[in-house]
Design an enzyme around this catalytic site. Structure first.
Site: not given
Ligand SMILES: Cc1cc2nc3c(=O)[nH]c(=O)nc-3n(C[C@H](O)[C@H](O)[C@H](O)COP(=O)(O)O)c2cc1C
Length: 420
Positions: A145, A168, A194, A203, A291, A315, A318, A346, A348, A370
């Protein structure tokens, strides 16, 4: 005489009982290593999530685990994979299973890569270094990242595996150009742009806790730290956490504690457009992955802009709550782009069977966020190894049970139709 016979019979019986009990008693050797002991109790990613929840302070766990607003998209990403059933074929002779595939011209052992996630050192002191080393051992691409807590060069120094750099777009384009040049010099193979972060999603777990990066020390954090002594001990012994790729840039390196939303919204450029994809193309000679694609229309625009791959992604739930579910997009996007760009699914993905499902529907590969962060939080680098092994075994097992010997055998008819 009678007494003797009775006694010897009793002894014989006792001996038999002892032999039977011994034949079924199996004590596991005592494990002295606490990480191994912890990982030995886990069977799936959900178990690692529970272990990470126990080990990490609540604010840190929620930063990783949480999503935007009502977390409907976050839950939907996982639920979509659970709902959609397979149509296994039998008697197909699957004595050898080959789950290898090609993504962006590189042969991978399984159709999986590690998605970019920022600020890994809050889960483990080695942070991105631990994840990159585990990915390299598994020969899987690792996307670093922009908001990593170990730099482009530090990660390259510990990993000879395939590496991507996630971008980014800062308001200061010079900074982006500089990072892209550093990634090229350090041997990163692809850029991941991204595109879904014009602003940060809300969040609300972070809002409720007043969570900042780096975590700010207040009474609540201190109490939380006392209840998580192993994490606190690691955290206070390590050097201060900052955004390593922009270290020393006043206001941009994350050394002042601020909320994630404040940081992103002050640094990133919301005017980002398709023009910037073409600009990135012009300063980078390797493949570009866009992405955050969430519609068929944008998948086609990404192909027109010259991207080699797209990541269907919200994302990890998020950003925009009620954004579409990546798994549901795979078939329509695959039909529309017709092989002009490679498709990464991407969001889940928690098991090998999820990867197999997405590939059967038309994705080239999946990425996970995650899943490996739970591993990192539960057991550091070994936790990430554990997760990647789980995916490898799960993909092979699912393919065998579906009657698919290789990735080319993974076709849409192996998955039941589903109305989203
Ligand atoms: C803690 C965390 C940090 C993330 N940081 C970034 C990031 O810096 N850049 C980015 O493009 N995506 C980021 N993501 C999103 C992931 O790349 C990926 O899209 C998402 O995790 C996929 O969903 P999953 O967690 O269900 O696998 C982050 C996700 C998480 C959970």
């Amino acid at each position: 005489m009678l007494q003797m016979t009775f006694l010897s019979r009793l002894l014989l019986r006792l001996r038999e009982v002892v032999a039977t009990v011994r034949s079924v008693l199996r004590f596991r050797p005592i494990e002295l290593d606490s990480v191994e002991r912890r990982l030995r109790t886990a069977a799936d990613v959900a178990d690692l999530r529970r272990l990470a929840k126990r080990r990490l302070p609540a604010g840190v766990f929620d930063y990783i685990d949480g999503g935007a607003e009502d977390e409907i998209t976050l839950a939907g990403n996982v639920e979509a994979f659970r709902r959609r059933r397979f149509r296994p074929r039998v008697l197909r002779g699957v004595s050898s299973i080959d789950p290898s595939t090609t993504l962006l011209g590189r042969r991978l052992p399984i159709p999986l890569a590690l998605a970019p996630t920022g600020f890994n050192r809050i889960a483990d002191p080695d942070g991105e270094l631990a994840v990159a080393r585990a990915a390299a051992r598994a020969h899987l691409p690792y996307a670093l990242s922009t908001l990593s807590t170990r730099s482009i060069e530090e990660v390259a120094a510990v990993s000879e595996g395939p590496k991507w750099f996630q971008v980014y777009v800062w308001k200061d384009r010079g900074l982006v150009e500089e990072m892209v040049e550093r990634a090229a010099a350090a041997g990163y193979e692809a850029l991941v742009l991204t595109a879904d972060t014009a602003m940060t999603g809300r969040r609300e777990r972070d809002v409720r806790r007043g969570f900042t990066l780096p975590p700010k020390l207040g009474l609540d954090t201190i109490v939380d730290g006392i209840f998580h002594p192993a994490w606190t001990w690691d955290f206070v012994r390590a050097e201060p956490i900052q955004f390593a790729n922009v270290a020393g840039r006043s206001g941009a390196d994350g050394s002042d504690a601020m909320s994630v939303a404040e940081y992103i919204d002050s640094q990133f450029d919301p005017s980002l457009s398709w023009e910037d994809v073409r600009w990135l193309r012009s300063i980078w000679s390797g493949p570009v992955i866009v992405k955050g694609i969430q519609t068929v229309e944008d998948a086609l625009l990404a192909a027109d802009a010259g991207a080699e791959a797209i990541a269907l992604s919200n994302h990890g739930g998020r950003q925009l709550d009620l954004a579409p579910t990546p798994l549901h997009l795979v078939s329509p996007v695959a039909a529309a782009v017709g092989g002009r760009v490679e498709i990464i699914c991407d969001g889940g993905v928690r098991r090998g069977r999820d990867v197999v499902k997405a590939v059967a529907l038309g994705a080239t590969a999946c990425t996970v966020g995650r899943a490996y962060l739970y591993g990192l939080g539960a057991g550091g680098e070994r936790g990430v190894d554990w997760v990647l092994d789980l995916f490898d075994a799960g993909i092979r097992r699912t393919m065998a049970l579906l009657g698919a010997g290789c990735v080319a055998d993974l076709t849409p008819d192996l998955v039941e139709a589903d109305a989203p």
